[in-house]
Design a protein around this motif. Sequence first.
Motif, PDB file in Angstrom:
ATOM      1  N   ASN A   1       0.813  -1.211   0.000  1.00 55.84           N
ATOM      2  CA  ASN A   1       0.000   0.000   0.000  1.00 55.84           C
ATOM      3  C   ASN A   1       0.848   1.263   0.000  1.00 55.84           C
ATOM      4  O   ASN A   1       0.382   2.333  -0.430  1.00 55.84           O
ATOM      5  N   ALA A   2       2.090   1.172   0.505  1.00 54.29           N
ATOM      6  CA  ALA A   2       2.962   2.341   0.599  1.00 54.29           C
ATOM      7  C   ALA A   2       3.903   2.465  -0.592  1.00 54.29           C
ATOM      8  O   ALA A   2       4.709   3.392  -0.633  1.00 54.29           O
ATOM      9  N   ARG A   3       3.807   1.549  -1.554  1.00 59.75           N
ATOM     10  CA  ARG A   3       4.791   1.529  -2.638  1.00 59.75           C
ATOM     11  C   ARG A   3       4.732   2.813  -3.472  1.00 59.75           C
ATOM     12  O   ARG A   3       3.666   3.389  -3.684  1.00 59.75           O
ATOM     13  N   LYS A   4       5.897   3.210  -3.951  1.00 58.26           N
ATOM     14  CA  LYS A   4       6.009   4.435  -4.734  1.00 58.26           C
ATOM     15  C   LYS A   4       5.588   4.234  -6.183  1.00 58.26           C
ATOM     16  O   LYS A   4       4.992   5.112  -6.797  1.00 58.26           O
ATOM     17  N   VAL A   5       5.889   3.047  -6.713  1.00 64.05           N
ATOM     18  CA  VAL A   5       5.538   2.741  -8.096  1.00 64.05           C
ATOM     19  C   VAL A   5       4.357   1.785  -8.078  1.00 64.05           C
ATOM     20  O   VAL A   5       4.506   0.600  -7.744  1.00 64.05           O
ATOM     21  N   LYS A   6       3.178   2.304  -8.397  1.00 64.07           N
ATOM     22  CA  LYS A   6       1.963   1.501  -8.256  1.00 64.07           C
ATOM     23  C   LYS A   6       1.938   0.295  -9.175  1.00 64.07           C
ATOM     24  O   LYS A   6       1.248  -0.685  -8.908  1.00 64.07           O
TER      25      LYS A   6
ATOM     26  N   ASP B   1      20.127  -8.751  -6.501  1.00 65.65           N
ATOM     27  CA  ASP B   1      20.841  -7.700  -7.217  1.00 65.65           C
ATOM     28  C   ASP B   1      19.962  -6.515  -7.582  1.00 65.65           C
ATOM     29  O   ASP B   1      20.435  -5.547  -8.188  1.00 65.65           O
ATOM     30  N   GLY B   2      18.669  -6.590  -7.227  1.00 61.58           N
ATOM     31  CA  GLY B   2      17.783  -5.476  -7.507  1.00 61.58           C
ATOM     32  C   GLY B   2      17.413  -5.344  -8.965  1.00 61.58           C
ATOM     33  O   GLY B   2      16.796  -4.347  -9.361  1.00 61.58           O
ATOM     34  N   ALA B   3      17.742  -6.337  -9.792  1.00 59.62           N
ATOM     35  CA  ALA B   3      17.445  -6.236 -11.218  1.00 59.62           C
ATOM     36  C   ALA B   3      15.942  -6.227 -11.478  1.00 59.62           C
ATOM     37  O   ALA B   3      15.453  -5.526 -12.372  1.00 59.62           O
ATOM     38  N   THR B   4      15.196  -6.997 -10.678  1.00 59.89           N
ATOM     39  CA  THR B   4      13.743  -7.007 -10.785  1.00 59.89           C
ATOM     40  C   THR B   4      13.162  -6.003  -9.805  1.00 59.89           C
ATOM     41  O   THR B   4      13.445  -6.082  -8.606  1.00 59.89           O
ATOM     42  N   PRO B   5      12.348  -5.044 -10.285  1.00 59.62           N
ATOM     43  CA  PRO B   5      11.765  -4.060  -9.359  1.00 59.62           C
ATOM     44  C   PRO B   5      10.867  -4.750  -8.337  1.00 59.62           C
ATOM     45  O   PRO B   5      10.049  -5.604  -8.682  1.00 59.62           O
ATOM     46  N   VAL B   6      11.050  -4.423  -7.077  1.00 59.97           N
ATOM     47  CA  VAL B   6      10.234  -4.967  -6.008  1.00 59.97           C
ATOM     48  C   VAL B   6       9.761  -3.828  -5.114  1.00 59.97           C
ATOM     49  O   VAL B   6      10.403  -2.784  -5.031  1.00 59.97           O
ATOM     50  N   PHE B   7       8.613  -4.024  -4.451  1.00 62.79           N
ATOM     51  CA  PHE B   7       8.139  -2.999  -3.515  1.00 62.79           C
ATOM     52  C   PHE B   7       8.527  -3.316  -2.083  1.00 62.79           C
ATOM     53  O   PHE B   7       8.429  -2.475  -1.196  1.00 62.79           O
ATOM     54  N   GLY B   8       8.980  -4.553  -1.842  1.00 64.10           N
ATOM     55  CA  GLY B   8       9.359  -4.924  -0.490  1.00 64.10           C
ATOM     56  C   GLY B   8      10.199  -6.176  -0.456  1.00 64.10           C
ATOM     57  O   GLY B   8      10.192  -6.979  -1.403  1.00 64.10           O
TER      58      GLY B   8
ATOM     59  N   ALA C   1      12.151   0.584  -2.177  1.00 61.29           N
ATOM     60  CA  ALA C   1      11.382  -0.513  -1.591  1.00 61.29           C
ATOM     61  C   ALA C   1      11.577  -0.523  -0.074  1.00 61.29           C
ATOM     62  O   ALA C   1      12.522   0.064   0.455  1.00 61.29           O
ATOM     63  N   LEU C   2      10.658  -1.191   0.638  1.00 55.58           N
ATOM     64  CA  LEU C   2      10.727  -1.300   2.095  1.00 55.58           C
ATOM     65  C   LEU C   2      11.231  -2.679   2.496  1.00 55.58           C
ATOM     66  O   LEU C   2      10.989  -3.671   1.798  1.00 55.58           O
ATOM     67  N   VAL C   3      11.899  -2.726   3.636  1.00 52.98           N
ATOM     68  CA  VAL C   3      12.481  -3.977   4.125  1.00 52.98           C
ATOM     69  C   VAL C   3      11.821  -4.379   5.436  1.00 52.98           C
ATOM     70  O   VAL C   3      11.765  -3.593   6.395  1.00 52.98           O
ATOM     71  N   THR C   4      11.336  -5.607   5.467  1.00 58.07           N
ATOM     72  CA  THR C   4      10.795  -6.202   6.683  1.00 58.07           C
ATOM     73  C   THR C   4      11.766  -7.255   7.188  1.00 58.07           C
ATOM     74  O   THR C   4      12.255  -8.074   6.410  1.00 58.07           O
TER      75      THR C   4
END
Length: 1010
Positions: free
Chosen positions: A188-193, A232-239, A266-269
């Motif tokens: 819900n908080a992601r920057k890229v919908k 490696d962050g190659a795939t966009p993720v929101f968390g 992205a956010l980290v849990t």
Amino acid sequence: MHPFSEPSTVDRPVDQPSRSPSGGTAASNGHPREVLSPFVARHLGPTTAEIETMVAALGYDSLDALIEATVPGGIRLQQCLDLPTGLDEAAAIARLRSMASQNQVWRSYLGLGYANTLTPAVIQRNVLENPGWYTQYTPYQPEISQGRLEALLNFQTLVTDLTAMDIANASLLDEGTAAAEAMTLAFNARKVKACKTFWVSEACHPQTIEVVKTRALPLGIEVMVGDHRQFDGATPVFGVLLQYPATDGAIYDYEDLITQVHATKALVTVAADLLSLTLLRPPGEFGADIVVGNSQRFGVPLGYGGPHAAFFATRQAFARKLPGRLVGVSKDTYGTPALRLALQTREQHIRRDAATSNICTAQVLLAIMAAMYAVYHGPEGLRAIASRIHHQTQTLAQALLNAGFSLGDHPYFDTLRVSVGDRQVEILSRAAAHRINLRVLDDETLVLALDETVTDADLRDLITVFTDPPLPLPGGDGNHPSSESTSERVNSNKIQNPKPPHHPITPSPHHPITPSLRRTSPYLTHPSFNRYHSETEMLRYLYRLQGKDLSLATAMIPLGSCTMKLNATAEMLPVTWPEFGQIHPFAPLEQAQGYQQLFADLETWLGEITGFAGISLAPNAGAQGEYAGLLVIREYHQQRGEGHRQVCLIPQSAHGTNPASAVMAGMTVVPVVCDDEGNIDLADLEAKAEKHQDNLAALMVTYPSTHGVFEAGIKDICAMVHRHGGQVYMDGANMNAQVGLCRPADFGADVCHLNLHKTFCIPHGGGGPGVGPIGVKAHLVPYLPGHGLVNGVGGAQGIGAVTAAPWGSASILPISWMYMAMMGTRGLQRATEVAILNANYLAQRLAGHYDILYTGQNGRVAHECIIDLRPFKKSADVGVEDVAKRLIDYGFHPPTMSWPVAGTLMVEPTESESLAELDRFCDAMIAIRDEIRAIEQGEAEADNNLLKNAPHTAVDLVSDWHRPYSREQAVFPTAFTRTSKFWPAVNRIDQAYGDRNLVCSCVGMEAYED
């Protein structure tokens, strides 16, 4: 044949004298002879004579006649339920003892986020086993809940301090659920919908991964599982979700990874072990946005999986998105600091389908136990426990290394990954001979996790299992201070400032905790965690807090929709039996045969009571049951090639979790209006069912209705939805008005959740634990929830796990088993009948003084009624809150306020309240009506009166008095209150101030230095 099918020799016919809970005819509802267990008379409040008095007051010649006039004939059962004859208390306990003996309490070193623990006796006896704590309701009335709120504030502080986060809630259901809630917050908080990918480390607990996947699917979230070292962050993720320590025990330094993830917005849990954070650098210090986990090892028994209190902590930026309950600091009328639940606690009731979570519950009783465990041990005591466990793990690691085994390549806290090669079968066989459970990671690897119950003798047994004949235990004979038994440490009065454990030898651990991973920051500096380390002080602290809370041990709690009835002592006794409490949730099934029999009995009985073909006991709260049931419906449509069916019709009167659950299940909510009588508007339902017939997934309906009436058209409602291709989900919150009289499956429901913490006597515990199993018709049985770690759970095409443990909160299921076993077929029906009788008696007594908002056929209500207070706002400027707070002065917990109708009170007396208590409540409400009338007639000041200033405290009584009414009128309005006064701890609390000034943890020691 049912296991209890033989008649009990202690049953008695209802024509025996005095306490027999009778009132009907001998052959009512198909019973050839009405025979009730003696326990029924213990459970029901009214005696036979009182039942007859109330029935006569309502104008009927029998209780059966009242039921006939109240429950629509078209849905009535024509014969009794096929359930066992009721047992007396001693016989039921003996039967359950025999069943429990089939469980085998082995030493489990399985880990997976669960650890054996030692519950301090002062906490077990005075919290877990104390009705002053376990019969409290959710603290929505903070003036009479200050003790419980303080205990929960301690829990929040414990979590924020150990995790080094800004804010924490008052607990969630389990670690898997908490991780799923974290994913939802990040989503819900992601920057890229457009981004819908959530990345999960394969080092997370497998059951957590499965619950996250289950939650992600209906929301269209893709879950990627992989090695975090390869991220490696190659795939966009929101968390991103990480485990600390990892499921195999490895402790990773995540700081660089988190920096990398944050660079992508992205956010980290981080899912963390709370006890390990007394030694390890906390996640908040290396960049975590959210920290979740389980507080179970803080003195809460394993219980075959629950109930346990999960935790959820985050940064201040996400305070308004925090799921669940949040205890905050506010002030009362006179500026005295006071606690209450923050606004977002009930946001699902306000925002409905716009809510971010359906979580309206918490594991309050278990959170309180965990908090008090920390209070009792204090920061130094917790560190000593953690250090002892870690030292034992180092000792074991050295022994395994000496024996030639290979361990993991990373530091560890309490869990070791052991490579055993082709010796696994041999080692597991020796482990079984020692009644030890080890976790199999793969064909050549075992994992074992230690805990605070482990002794040096246990270590020797473990070494024997791996090295038979055994090698000597590193460190000599174990006769050093750290080998003191944990039970001795728990009960020691010298635990306030214990010295660090002294070890006569220094083993050479394979991979010690490096300085960068060690904790250096302080924690638990608040006085609560530094004062109560002797049992005397702890006992007084617990009772001081308990005295600030109104529970069922104090008075009736007549909350509509919440069913606060007797939780009998005989039902509660088995909860603390070790055969139920000390079983790991992933212990082999052959060690839990008693539990399996318990589950089978409950599934059979609940199936008979509801008419459903299949039951799942997994959901560990009512809202979880809603969610699980809707997922089953969703999967049914998917398997039929009708996955486009995503519209859920929900009456506007529905409980707020209904629309929130529907959205979480990937459905689109369409509201249905109610008519002037509070029933579902059939014309509007028909129009919307027809409009959406190509995409209709389900209708969610509560029965009896949320307005407390039996809707006569329920069969037509169900048929209408089925005609348009949908399924009917029934919210079982009001099942206690149906048991023995009608069955959801018979009148058209396809799925129903049951609140065992309401209808079937599991206590509320201050707002949790709960259990919300679901029942389904035969066509939905294949889709019941499964579990990846245990074979044979759920349906053949079952949805994924909805809870971390396969059977949810298993250890409290014996409560409902005992209730049903003792009540028996006829007793369960009699409980329903008396619940309806009590509600109608109360409604009739109050009808001449207040308007009863909704009634069903023949002017009757079901098990609850709604009192309309809205006219008094205009006539006397008196609102529902004024009446509720004034009821506290009369010694009652107020009924449910402003739901389902704003400005009203919804009252449910239950079957467990006596005529005397009902009359006492009615007398109080009538007296309050007279107080309102005095305002209306100008005899009392409009803005300075008994209601506006309520509740009145003991401090008011001894303060300067400048009010236009007497002290006696204020605090002793009845003869009962003069001899049995319950004093609210604070005056009326300023809720708005608390929301504007959000403070949700204890302040530090420095605030007390002056």
